[in-house]
Design a protein around this motif. Structure first.
Motif, PDB file in Angstrom:
ATOM      1  N   PHE A 286       0.856  -1.177   0.000  1.00 10.80           N
ATOM      2  CA  PHE A 286       0.000   0.000   0.000  1.00 10.80           C
ATOM      3  C   PHE A 286       0.895   1.230   0.000  1.00 10.80           C
ATOM      4  N   LEU A 287       0.473   2.256  -0.685  1.00 11.09           N
ATOM      5  CA  LEU A 287       1.248   3.485  -0.786  1.00 11.09           C
ATOM      6  C   LEU A 287       0.386   4.644  -0.301  1.00 11.09           C
ATOM      7  N   ALA A 288       0.824   5.311   0.743  1.00 12.31           N
ATOM      8  CA  ALA A 288       0.145   6.510   1.242  1.00 12.31           C
ATOM      9  C   ALA A 288       0.960   7.715   0.780  1.00 12.31           C
ATOM     10  N   VAL A 289       0.365   8.566  -0.025  1.00 12.57           N
ATOM     11  CA  VAL A 289       1.109   9.633  -0.696  1.00 12.57           C
ATOM     12  C   VAL A 289       0.579  11.005  -0.308  1.00 12.57           C
ATOM     13  N   ARG A 290       1.490  11.880   0.022  1.00 10.08           N
ATOM     14  CA  ARG A 290       1.138  13.301   0.149  1.00 10.08           C
ATOM     15  C   ARG A 290       1.566  13.989  -1.142  1.00 10.08           C
ATOM     16  N   ILE A 291       0.636  14.663  -1.770  1.00 12.28           N
ATOM     17  CA  ILE A 291       0.925  15.392  -3.012  1.00 12.28           C
ATOM     18  C   ILE A 291       1.133  16.864  -2.684  1.00 12.28           C
ATOM     19  N   ARG A 292       2.282  17.381  -3.096  1.00 15.39           N
ATOM     20  CA  ARG A 292       2.567  18.815  -2.945  1.00 15.39           C
ATOM     21  C   ARG A 292       2.637  19.428  -4.336  1.00 15.39           C
ATOM     22  N   ILE A 293       1.730  20.349  -4.606  1.00 23.42           N
ATOM     23  CA  ILE A 293       1.693  21.046  -5.895  1.00 23.42           C
ATOM     24  C   ILE A 293       2.308  22.417  -5.679  1.00 23.42           C
ATOM     25  N   MET A 294       3.397  22.693  -6.412  1.00 21.24           N
ATOM     26  CA  MET A 294       4.176  23.903  -6.134  1.00 21.24           C
ATOM     27  C   MET A 294       4.459  24.679  -7.419  1.00 21.24           C
ATOM     28  N   GLY A 295       4.943  25.892  -7.213  1.00 22.62           N
ATOM     29  CA  GLY A 295       5.376  26.705  -8.337  1.00 22.62           C
ATOM     30  C   GLY A 295       4.410  27.823  -8.690  1.00 22.62           C
ATOM     31  N   SER A 296       4.932  28.810  -9.384  1.00 22.76           N
ATOM     32  CA  SER A 296       4.107  29.894  -9.919  1.00 22.76           C
ATOM     33  C   SER A 296       3.429  29.376 -11.182  1.00 22.76           C
ATOM     34  N   SER A 297       2.091  29.349 -11.162  1.00 23.78           N
ATOM     35  CA  SER A 297       1.399  28.593 -12.213  1.00 23.78           C
ATOM     36  C   SER A 297       0.155  29.293 -12.743  1.00 23.78           C
ATOM     37  N   ASN A 298      -0.131  29.014 -14.030  1.00 18.84           N
ATOM     38  CA  ASN A 298      -1.351  29.522 -14.654  1.00 18.84           C
ATOM     39  C   ASN A 298      -2.610  28.906 -14.039  1.00 18.84           C
ATOM     40  N   VAL A 299      -2.469  27.742 -13.400  1.00 17.57           N
ATOM     41  CA  VAL A 299      -3.659  27.076 -12.844  1.00 17.57           C
ATOM     42  C   VAL A 299      -3.856  27.403 -11.363  1.00 17.57           C
ATOM     43  N   HIS A 300      -3.086  28.338 -10.825  1.00 18.90           N
ATOM     44  CA  HIS A 300      -3.157  28.628  -9.385  1.00 18.90           C
ATOM     45  C   HIS A 300      -4.568  28.997  -8.943  1.00 18.90           C
ATOM     46  N   GLN A 301      -5.161  29.976  -9.630  1.00 14.79           N
ATOM     47  CA  GLN A 301      -6.501  30.418  -9.199  1.00 14.79           C
ATOM     48  C   GLN A 301      -7.511  29.279  -9.283  1.00 14.79           C
ATOM     49  N   GLU A 302      -7.431  28.471 -10.337  1.00 16.97           N
ATOM     50  CA  GLU A 302      -8.370  27.360 -10.489  1.00 16.97           C
ATOM     51  C   GLU A 302      -8.173  26.323  -9.383  1.00 16.97           C
ATOM     52  N   LEU A 303      -6.926  26.118  -8.974  1.00 14.09           N
ATOM     53  CA  LEU A 303      -6.661  25.169  -7.889  1.00 14.09           C
ATOM     54  C   LEU A 303      -7.261  25.653  -6.574  1.00 14.09           C
ATOM     55  N   VAL A 304      -7.223  26.954  -6.364  1.00 13.75           N
ATOM     56  CA  VAL A 304      -7.789  27.521  -5.133  1.00 13.75           C
ATOM     57  C   VAL A 304      -9.310  27.446  -5.146  1.00 13.75           C
ATOM     58  N   VAL A 305      -9.902  27.842  -6.263  1.00 16.89           N
ATOM     59  CA  VAL A 305     -11.367  27.912  -6.357  1.00 16.89           C
ATOM     60  C   VAL A 305     -11.986  26.520  -6.437  1.00 16.89           C
ATOM     61  N   GLU A 306     -11.349  25.625  -7.195  1.00 17.84           N
ATOM     62  CA  GLU A 306     -11.903  24.280  -7.415  1.00 17.84           C
ATOM     63  C   GLU A 306     -11.123  23.227  -6.629  1.00 17.84           C
ATOM     64  N   LYS A 307     -10.707  23.596  -5.419  1.00 19.02           N
ATOM     65  CA  LYS A 307      -9.832  22.735  -4.630  1.00 19.02           C
ATOM     66  C   LYS A 307     -10.421  21.339  -4.419  1.00 19.02           C
ATOM     67  N   ASP A 308     -11.669  21.260  -3.970  1.00 11.92           N
ATOM     68  CA  ASP A 308     -12.284  19.947  -3.707  1.00 11.92           C
ATOM     69  C   ASP A 308     -12.378  19.113  -4.984  1.00 11.92           C
ATOM     70  N   HIS A 309     -12.721  19.767  -6.083  1.00 11.53           N
ATOM     71  CA  HIS A 309     -12.830  19.068  -7.368  1.00 11.53           C
ATOM     72  C   HIS A 309     -11.473  18.483  -7.773  1.00 11.53           C
ATOM     73  N   VAL A 310     -10.423  19.286  -7.636  1.00  9.67           N
ATOM     74  CA  VAL A 310      -9.085  18.835  -8.016  1.00  9.67           C
ATOM     75  C   VAL A 310      -8.624  17.696  -7.113  1.00  9.67           C
ATOM     76  N   ILE A 311      -8.802  17.847  -5.799  1.00  6.89           N
ATOM     77  CA  ILE A 311      -8.338  16.831  -4.852  1.00  6.89           C
ATOM     78  C   ILE A 311      -9.028  15.498  -5.098  1.00  6.89           C
ATOM     79  N   ASN A 312     -10.321  15.525  -5.317  1.00  4.95           N
ATOM     80  CA  ASN A 312     -11.032  14.268  -5.502  1.00  4.95           C
ATOM     81  C   ASN A 312     -10.744  13.624  -6.856  1.00  4.95           C
ATOM     82  N   ASN A 313     -10.408  14.426  -7.853  1.00  2.00           N
ATOM     83  CA  ASN A 313      -9.970  13.849  -9.117  1.00  2.00           C
ATOM     84  C   ASN A 313      -8.588  13.214  -8.974  1.00  2.00           C
ATOM     85  N   LEU A 314      -7.738  13.799  -8.141  1.00  6.65           N
ATOM     86  CA  LEU A 314      -6.433  13.197  -7.861  1.00  6.65           C
ATOM     87  C   LEU A 314      -6.615  11.881  -7.107  1.00  6.65           C
TER      88      LEU A 314
END
Length: 425
Positions: A286-314
């Protein structure tokens, strides 16, 4: 005399694995039994390799037993070794110090425990091995126990068992501190150390001094392989020693650079590639993974606004990658926006006016205090989990209010800005 033995430490039997977000499909039972399953693996390796003995350098238990089942499980595993005529030599550490364990069971005769009052020596005349050790009487032992250990027994292979922070290690309390020179001057052939959960060789020969690390990682700060050290002795000297993995659930941190990523779909695909590699390296665990998304990015605002959507798709993607054996422990979004706010403010648009107002509010402590007063009733009404989570809501602290205003800026930029002909408007 030639023989093989195993050095293990920091078993932490029945310790709960901490910091895991629960969601549908999480392998709850397998996680709950992880430390037991890893310990069974340890006993399996000892039997398969026909070792002469096993040494455990402290913290067999994680603290006082909730019931007798923890002790009964240990006895059952020791009986397996007793059947194979494999002795076990152990000391107590800070988590299973004598003062902490209130319940006791009679252990099989093959289990030899060292005194907590002073260093003692146990002799195995058949193998010509002398074991030296002292356990912890109480949780906090700040004396240099190694200083009082006896000198080597001539004509025998000498092993020292010690639960110690050595010269100090980040993330671990300073218990029974000592130096490498303190250990070397005893003239032993091998020092089996416990307490530090990361495997580390302090001295590679004459004597070998090492931390075997814990046998099962318990949280994200204990990533990578966990297990024991198998030692080969030939003609009275250490011939070889190697790590054997025992863990049944492995922790990893997956860092994703979003600086060159333009869409959430591309982000998920980039994460998938890393998870596939990590899952293959885990070799069926079994693999328990923490995902860290970093960097100055074009998708930053979308990641903030659609956080739950992104996390559950991951999470969904991870279940697919590992056929149910990859679990997202947590997703940390640590990106920053690429939009130049100063340039936006100079355009004298409605968006610019709102951003300038937010800047002004952030710099005025009195205004923030008034806002906190307005939010007082809301703070009282928030559910416990929203107030007490790692990144929970707290409207009683102006510092946290300022960080929330940064998120408000991201919401505004996401919903009120568009790309038209390459220009932001």
């Amino acid at each position: 005399m030639s023989f093989t033995f195993i050095h293990a430490a920091d078993i932490h039997l029945d310790s709960p694995l901490r910091g895991l977000e629960k969601y549908e499909g999480a392998p709850v039972e397998r996680i709950r039994n992880a430390t037991r399953d890893a310990f069974k693996n340890l006993v399996d390796v000892a039997i398969d390799k026909k070792v002469s003995f096993l040494v455990i350098a402290g913290d067999l238990y994680d603290g006082d037993w909730k019931d007798y089942y923890t002790g009964l499980f240990f006895v059952s595993q020791m009986s397996r070794l007793q059947k194979e005529k494999i002795n076990v030599y152990l000391i107590r550490g800070n988590h299973d110090a004598q003062s902490l364990i209130t319940k006791e069971l009679k252990l099989p005769d093959n289990v030899i425990e060292f005194s907590v009052d002073q260093p003692t020596t146990k002799i195995n005349d058949e193998l010509k091995v002398a074991f030296h050790g002292q356990g912890f009487r109480s949780r906090s032992v700040t004396d240099n126990l190694a200083k009082a250990y006896p000198q080597k027994v001539d004509g025998y292979f000498n092993i020292g068992l010690l639960h110690t922070s050595a010269t100090g290690r980040e993330g671990h309390e300073s218990y029974a501190p000592c130096s490498i020179d303190d250990l070397r001057e005893k003239g032993y052939d091998y020092w089996a150390l416990g307490h530090i959960h990361l495997r580390e060789v302090l001295h590679d020969n004459n004597p070998v001094i090492l931390f075997s690390g814990n046998i099962q990682g318990r949280h994200i700060r204990e990533p990578g392989q966990k297990g024991c050290t198998v030692v080969q002795v030939k003609d009275g000297q250490v011939d070889s020693y190697e790590h054997y993995s025992l863990d049944v659930l492995r922790w990893e941190v997956c860092e994703v650079d979003a600086s060159t990523i333009d869409t959430v779909d591309d982000l998920i695909e980039a994460t998938r590639e890393q998870l596939v590699q990590s899952y293959q390296q885990a070799e069926g665990r079994f693999l328990a993974v923490r995902i860290r998304i970093m960097g100055s990015s074009n998708v930053h605002q979308e990641l903030v606004v659609e956080k739950d959507h992104v996390i559950n798709n991951l999470r969904s993607m991870a279940i697919e990658v590992g056929y149910g054996d990859v679990w997202i422990e947590k997703v940390k979004i640590e990106t920053s926006r690429q939009i130049d706010l100063d340039e936006l403010k100079e355009q004298h648009t409605p968006v610019a006016s709102i951003l300038e107002y937010l800047d002004a509010v952030t710099g005025e402590e009195e205004t923030l205090e008034l806002l906190l007063e307005e939010f007082k009733d809301l703070q009282n009404a928030l559910p416990y989990e929203l107030k007490n989570a790692e990144d929970g809501f707290d409207f009683t602290d102006t510092t946290l209010m300022k960080s929330r205003l940064d998120e408000v800026e991201d919401l505004i930029l996401h919903y009120l800005t568009t790309k038209v002909g390459g220009e932001t408007s």
